[in-house]
Design a protein around this motif. Structure first.
Motif, mmCIF file in Angstrom:
data_model
loop_
_atom_site.group_PDB
_atom_site.id
_atom_site.type_symbol
_atom_site.label_atom_id
_atom_site.label_comp_id
_atom_site.label_asym_id
_atom_site.label_seq_id
_atom_site.Cartn_x
_atom_site.Cartn_y
_atom_site.Cartn_z
ATOM 1 N N VAL A 65 0.840 -1.195 0.000
ATOM 2 C CA VAL A 65 0.000 0.000 0.000
ATOM 3 C C VAL A 65 0.875 1.245 0.000
ATOM 4 C CG1 VAL A 65 -1.718 1.324 1.290
ATOM 5 C CG2 VAL A 65 -1.898 -1.171 1.172
ATOM 6 N N LEU A 66 1.917 1.222 0.807
ATOM 7 C CA LEU A 66 2.827 2.363 0.895
ATOM 8 C C LEU A 66 3.472 2.658 -0.453
ATOM 9 C CD1 LEU A 66 4.234 4.386 2.842
ATOM 10 C CD2 LEU A 66 6.060 2.687 3.073
ATOM 11 N N GLN A 242 -14.378 -5.091 -6.560
ATOM 12 C CA GLN A 242 -13.704 -5.463 -7.802
ATOM 13 C C GLN A 242 -12.240 -5.806 -7.551
ATOM 14 O OE1 GLN A 242 -14.733 -5.888 -11.098
ATOM 15 N NE2 GLN A 242 -16.733 -5.895 -10.106
ATOM 16 N N PHE A 243 -11.566 -5.002 -6.744
ATOM 17 C CA PHE A 243 -10.157 -5.280 -6.459
ATOM 18 C C PHE A 243 -10.003 -6.616 -5.748
ATOM 19 C CE2 PHE A 243 -9.440 -0.544 -6.772
ATOM 20 C CZ PHE A 243 -8.593 -0.628 -7.871
ATOM 21 N N LYS A 244 -10.926 -6.955 -4.862
ATOM 22 C CA LYS A 244 -10.861 -8.250 -4.184
ATOM 23 C C LYS A 244 -11.025 -9.393 -5.180
ATOM 24 C CE LYS A 244 -12.616 -6.625 0.297
ATOM 25 N NZ LYS A 244 -13.709 -6.695 1.290
ATOM 26 N N GLU A 245 -11.913 -9.209 -6.162
ATOM 27 C CA GLU A 245 -12.152 -10.249 -7.162
ATOM 28 C C GLU A 245 -11.018 -10.332 -8.177
ATOM 29 O OE1 GLU A 245 -15.950 -9.367 -8.835
ATOM 30 O OE2 GLU A 245 -17.054 -9.712 -6.969
ATOM 31 N N TRP A 246 -10.389 -9.219 -8.481
ATOM 32 C CA TRP A 246 -9.333 -9.193 -9.486
ATOM 33 C C TRP A 246 -8.017 -9.790 -8.996
ATOM 34 C CZ3 TRP A 246 -10.175 -3.375 -11.099
ATOM 35 C CH2 TRP A 246 -11.275 -3.300 -11.965
ATOM 36 N N GLU A 247 -7.827 -9.881 -7.697
ATOM 37 C CA GLU A 247 -6.522 -10.288 -7.181
ATOM 38 C C GLU A 247 -6.085 -11.652 -7.717
ATOM 39 O OE1 GLU A 247 -4.041 -10.386 -2.977
ATOM 40 O OE2 GLU A 247 -6.231 -10.240 -2.945
ATOM 41 N N SER A 248 -7.040 -12.528 -7.970
ATOM 42 C CA SER A 248 -6.698 -13.872 -8.455
ATOM 43 C C SER A 248 -6.151 -13.868 -9.872
ATOM 44 C CB SER A 248 -7.933 -14.781 -8.396
ATOM 45 O OG SER A 248 -8.970 -14.276 -9.232
ATOM 46 N N ALA A 268 -7.465 -3.117 -0.308
ATOM 47 C CA ALA A 268 -8.858 -3.556 -0.282
ATOM 48 C C ALA A 268 -9.127 -4.540 0.850
ATOM 49 C CB ALA A 268 -9.234 -4.196 -1.615
ATOM 50 N N LYS A 269 -8.068 -5.131 1.417
ATOM 51 C CA LYS A 269 -8.224 -6.092 2.510
ATOM 52 C C LYS A 269 -7.922 -5.464 3.871
ATOM 53 C CE LYS A 269 -5.376 -8.913 0.415
ATOM 54 N NZ LYS A 269 -4.534 -10.100 0.107
ATOM 55 N N ASN A 270 -7.573 -4.184 3.855
ATOM 56 C CA ASN A 270 -7.205 -3.487 5.093
ATOM 57 C C ASN A 270 -8.338 -2.535 5.484
ATOM 58 O OD1 ASN A 270 -6.066 -1.516 6.931
ATOM 59 N ND2 ASN A 270 -4.048 -2.262 6.347
ATOM 60 N N GLU A 272 -8.880 -0.327 7.850
ATOM 61 C CA GLU A 272 -8.568 1.068 8.154
ATOM 62 C C GLU A 272 -8.257 1.856 6.887
ATOM 63 O OE1 GLU A 272 -5.471 0.191 11.008
ATOM 64 O OE2 GLU A 272 -6.682 1.041 12.620
ATOM 65 N N VAL A 273 -7.542 1.221 5.954
ATOM 66 C CA VAL A 273 -7.237 1.880 4.674
ATOM 67 C C VAL A 273 -8.517 2.072 3.876
ATOM 68 C CG1 VAL A 273 -6.045 1.619 2.451
ATOM 69 C CG2 VAL A 273 -4.866 1.034 4.583
ATOM 70 N N VAL A 274 -9.356 1.044 3.827
ATOM 71 C CA VAL A 274 -10.632 1.131 3.103
ATOM 72 C C VAL A 274 -11.500 2.249 3.673
ATOM 73 C CG1 VAL A 274 -12.820 -0.055 2.645
ATOM 74 C CG2 VAL A 274 -10.654 -1.269 2.329
ATOM 75 N N ASP A 275 -11.600 2.320 4.986
ATOM 76 C CA ASP A 275 -12.436 3.345 5.620
ATOM 77 C C ASP A 275 -11.918 4.753 5.328
ATOM 78 O OD1 ASP A 275 -14.033 1.377 6.654
ATOM 79 O OD2 ASP A 275 -13.193 1.449 8.678
ATOM 80 N N ALA A 276 -10.598 4.921 5.383
ATOM 81 C CA ALA A 276 -10.015 6.245 5.144
ATOM 82 C C ALA A 276 -10.194 6.678 3.691
ATOM 83 C CB ALA A 276 -8.532 6.237 5.507
#
Length: 311
Positions: A65-66, A242-248, A268-270, A272-276
């Protein structure tokens, strides 16, 4: 886990090339955000702003993410300009908030004899009652909307809410600020109680109040959004899914766009990042446009990778 600034250094050292001027600027801001403690962040009255601080710190702890944030900051000028503005605004807010917090703590310790732990618990309860935290005060309407009027009357042993306000509202302006809230609870519990159903200490009252508030939080987070914001919120949810589905079907290889995509998968799996980022997307129109652009670019990369895998 490592402090955020150590994670930043690790990410920098993993790059074969030196960071650009913009990259160094980005890491300087991230490192400064890493210095804010949980108590510093909790001093901010607005729940959505607190979520931004928490999301920035969570993003700094995740190398993928960073790295994605770094590339985007370097490559997208509109995002970089908006990012600087938000950074300066948040820094000013937390500075003023921590100064106010220290003044409140000194007063409450001196006047009411409360401990820092009690004050911290009280602040959490107070902020749950006023999630927007616009002026640091609770109106009767906010208390009614939060669904805790009857709860407070019951916990503190009043006959009705008017009696409670007489005891709490010292300046008689029809609102409660944090100091009035805490001093009122302390006064009401100072005498203790023999009834096993009576919440006779500050800690008892604050703990029970937070427990009963939990069921109202989800409702507060959604009902406060205007119709237009709800549309953006739904669009954002769709992108995260979509990002969760695309990871595969993530493409192989390297490259800056691929690094951004991998950061999107991790983000997309974090929670705190998603909320922000949800708040950024819904509340800041300029960054919403950048978000739509980024999503479109990532979608093209994924579709290209899908076609190649079918060949």
């Amino acid at each position: 886990s490592l402090p955020i600034h150590f994670a930043n250094l690790a990410a920098r050292n993993s790059e074969s090339s030196k960071p650009s001027k913009s990259g160094l600027e980005f890491f300087a801001m991230m490192d400064e955000f890493a210095q804010f403690t949980e108590r510093d962040i909790n001093s901010v009255q607005n729940q959505r702003l607190r979520a931004l601080f928490e999301g920035v710190q969570a993003g700094g702890r995740d190398p993928k993410v960073l790295r994605a944030f770094e590339v985007l900051y370097e490559d997208l000028i509109p995002l970089r300009v908006a990012g600087k503005m938000i950074y300066r605004n948040l820094k000013e807010i937390v500075t003023k908030s921590t100064e106010r917090q220290k003044e409140e703590e000194m007063k409450l310790q001196t006047i009411a004899g409360l401990t820092l732990d009690q004050i911290d618990d009280g602040r959490k309860a107070f902020m749950k009652l006023s999630p927007d935290g616009t002026d640091g005060e609770l109106s009767l309407g906010q208390l009614v909307d939060a669904g805790v009027v009857e709860t407070m009357v019951e916990l503190l042993g009043f006959e009705n809410f008017d009696d409670l306000m007489v005891e709490f509202d010292q300046d008689r302006n029809g609102k409660l600020n944090f100091e009035e809230f805490m001093i009122g609870i302390q006064r009401c519990t100072a005498g203790g109680g023999d009834d096993e159903d009576t919440y006779c200490t500050v800690g008892d009252v604050l703990g029970e109040l937070q427990n009963r508030m939990a069921k109202f939080e989800a409702q507060q987070n959604t009902s406060s959004l205007e119709k237009r914001q709800q549309k953006y919120n739904a669009r954002y949810d769709n992108m995260v899914q979509q990002f969760k589905e695309w990871e595969s079907i993530s493409p192989n290889g390297d490259g800056r766009m691929v690094e951004i995509l991998r950061g999107c998968f991790a983000g997309a799996k974090n929670k705190e990042v998603v909320d922000a980022l949800r708040i950024v997307y819904v509340d800041y129109s300029a960054l919403r446009m950048s978000g739509d652009l980024i999503f479109g670019l990532m979608e093209k990369i994924v579709k290209s990778a899908t076609r190649k895998k079918k060949l």
